[in-house]
Design a protein around this motif. Structure first.
Motif, short mmCIF file in Angstrom:
data_model
loop_
_atom_site.label_atom_id
_atom_site.label_comp_id
_atom_site.label_asym_id
_atom_site.label_seq_id
_atom_site.Cartn_x
_atom_site.Cartn_y
_atom_site.Cartn_z
N VAL A 110 -41.14 15.07 -76.50
CA VAL A 110 -41.38 14.81 -75.07
C VAL A 110 -40.15 15.14 -74.22
O VAL A 110 -40.26 15.30 -73.00
N LEU A 111 -38.99 15.27 -74.86
CA LEU A 111 -37.78 15.60 -74.12
C LEU A 111 -37.56 17.10 -73.96
O LEU A 111 -36.62 17.52 -73.27
N LEU A 112 -38.41 17.91 -74.59
CA LEU A 112 -38.27 19.36 -74.46
C LEU A 112 -38.53 19.80 -73.03
O LEU A 112 -39.31 19.18 -72.29
N THR B 263 -52.07 20.08 -76.03
CA THR B 263 -52.51 19.08 -77.00
C THR B 263 -51.32 18.37 -77.63
O THR B 263 -51.31 17.13 -77.73
N LEU B 264 -50.31 19.12 -78.03
CA LEU B 264 -49.13 18.51 -78.64
C LEU B 264 -48.41 17.59 -77.65
O LEU B 264 -47.92 16.53 -78.04
N SER B 265 -48.37 17.99 -76.39
CA SER B 265 -47.71 17.15 -75.39
C SER B 265 -48.46 15.83 -75.21
O SER B 265 -47.84 14.76 -75.12
N VAL C 176 -47.97 8.95 -78.80
CA VAL C 176 -47.21 8.35 -79.90
C VAL C 176 -45.93 7.69 -79.39
O VAL C 176 -45.61 6.56 -79.76
N ALA C 177 -45.19 8.39 -78.53
CA ALA C 177 -43.92 7.86 -78.03
C ALA C 177 -44.12 6.59 -77.21
O ALA C 177 -43.26 5.70 -77.22
N SER C 178 -45.25 6.48 -76.53
CA SER C 178 -45.52 5.30 -75.69
C SER C 178 -46.12 4.14 -76.49
O SER C 178 -46.27 3.04 -75.96
N GLY C 179 -46.47 4.40 -77.74
CA GLY C 179 -47.07 3.35 -78.55
C GLY C 179 -48.58 3.28 -78.45
O GLY C 179 -49.22 2.44 -79.09
N GLN C 180 -49.17 4.16 -77.66
CA GLN C 180 -50.62 4.17 -77.51
C GLN C 180 -51.31 4.60 -78.81
O GLN C 180 -52.40 4.13 -79.13
N ALA D 207 -60.49 11.17 -79.90
CA ALA D 207 -60.53 10.69 -78.52
C ALA D 207 -59.45 11.37 -77.68
O ALA D 207 -59.53 11.38 -76.44
N LEU D 208 -58.44 11.95 -78.34
CA LEU D 208 -57.39 12.67 -77.65
C LEU D 208 -57.88 14.08 -77.32
O LEU D 208 -58.34 14.81 -78.20
N LYS D 209 -57.80 14.46 -76.07
CA LYS D 209 -58.25 15.78 -75.66
C LYS D 209 -57.50 16.86 -76.44
O LYS D 209 -56.28 16.84 -76.53
#
Length: 228
Positions: free
Chosen positions: A94-96, A113-115, A121-125, A145-147
Motif C-alpha cells: 500500500v506504500l508503493l 485487485t491487488l491494491s 489486509v492492512a486495515s484488518g478487514q 466478495a472482493l472485487k
C-alpha cells in the motif's frame, strides 16, 4: 475405512488442511478408497506434487500475477514486484507509488485487485491467515466478495496457500481437459458439470485436482499446475 490421516489433519477445527507431502500421500489413499476408478489414473500420474506456499498476501498476490499469462511473464513480473529482502506484504504494497504497477508490468485490472486486497489486509478487514481455518465455502465467499477476485483465484489460493483439502477449481480448463481425457469423455465438461462430478471426491477434492493435473501433465509432457 478412511486413513487415520483424516484425524491427524484436523489441525484447524473441522477443516482438513494439507501441509506436507505426507498429507498428500495419505489424502490420495483416502481418495482412491472413495473412488476406485481413480486407481489407474493415479498409476499413470505418478507422485502428486505439494506445491504449497505460505498463506498471506504474498501467496494471494502470486496467484493473481500468474493468472492468464505465461509462466515466463509471470516470473518476470514477480521478480520486479517482490522486495529484494523479505516478503511482499500488504503493508509495504500500500506504500508503493500509484504508478508502480506500470513498472512491474501488471495489467490495470490486476493492479486494482491487488491494491484492494492490500488495503483490506492492512486495515484488518481481511485476515488471509484465518481463512485457512474456515470451512471452504465460507472462505471462498469471503475472498470472492472482493472485487476482482474470482472463484478460480480464490480456489487456487485456498488450495496452494491455505492448504484446504476439499477445494476443486472446476472452472480450470486444464482440469476440465484432464477429466475428459482420463474418463474418455467426448467433450470437455463445463464447470458446473465438473463441480457435480467432483462432489464424489469430497473431502479430498484438492487431492483429486492435483491428481488430474499430474495425470494431464504426463499426457502433455509438461507441468500445468496453476502455481509453481
Amino acid at each position: 475405512m478412511l486413513s487415520s490421516a483424516t484425524d491427524s489433519m484436523r489441525s484447524r477445527g473441522s477443516v482438513l488442511i494439507i501441509r506436507s507431502d505426507e498429507d498428500v500421500s495419505k489424502g490420495l489413499e483416502n481418495l482412491l478408497l472413495l473412488d476406485p476408478r481413480l486407481n489407474s489414473i493415479a498409476l499413470d500420474a505418478g507422485p502428486l506434487p505439494l506445491r504449497l506456499r505460505e498463506p498471506g498476501f504474498e501467496g494471494l498476490a502470486h496467484v493473481i500475477v500468474s493468472q492468464m499469462v505465461s509462466r515466463a511473464s509471470a516470473e518476470a513480473i514477480w521478480k520486479r514486484m517482490r522486495p529484494t529482502e523479505g516478503a511482499l506484504t500488504a503493508d509495504n504494497y500500500v506504500l508503493l507509488h500509484p504508478e508502480a504497477w506500470r513498472e512491474f508490468g501488471l495489467s490495470r485490472a490486476k493492479a486494482d485487485t491487488l491494491s484492494r486486497i492490500a488495503v483490506a489486509v492492512a486495515s484488518g478487514q481481511l485476515d488471509l491467515l484465518a481463512l485457512s481455518a474456515r470451512p471452504p465455502d465460507e472462505a471462498l465467499a469471503e475472498l470472492t466478495a472482493l472485487k476482482g477476485v474470482g472463484p478460480w483465484t480464490a480456489e487456487v489460493y485456498l488450495m496452494f496457500c491455505g492448504g484446504h483439502a476439499d477445494v476443486f477449481p472446476s472452472g480450470d480448463v486444464a482440469l476440465q481437459n484432464a477429466v475428459a481425457a482420463a474418463f474418455g469423455l467426448a467433450n470437455r465438461p463445463a464447470a458446473r458439470e465438473l463441480a457435480s462430478l467432483a462432489r464424489a471426491w469430497s473431502p479430498w477434492r484438492s487431492i483429486a485436482a492435483r491428481l488430474f493435473w499430474a495425470y494431464y501433465a504426463v499426457k502433455l509432457g509438461r507441468g500445468i499446475l496453476p502455481i509453481d
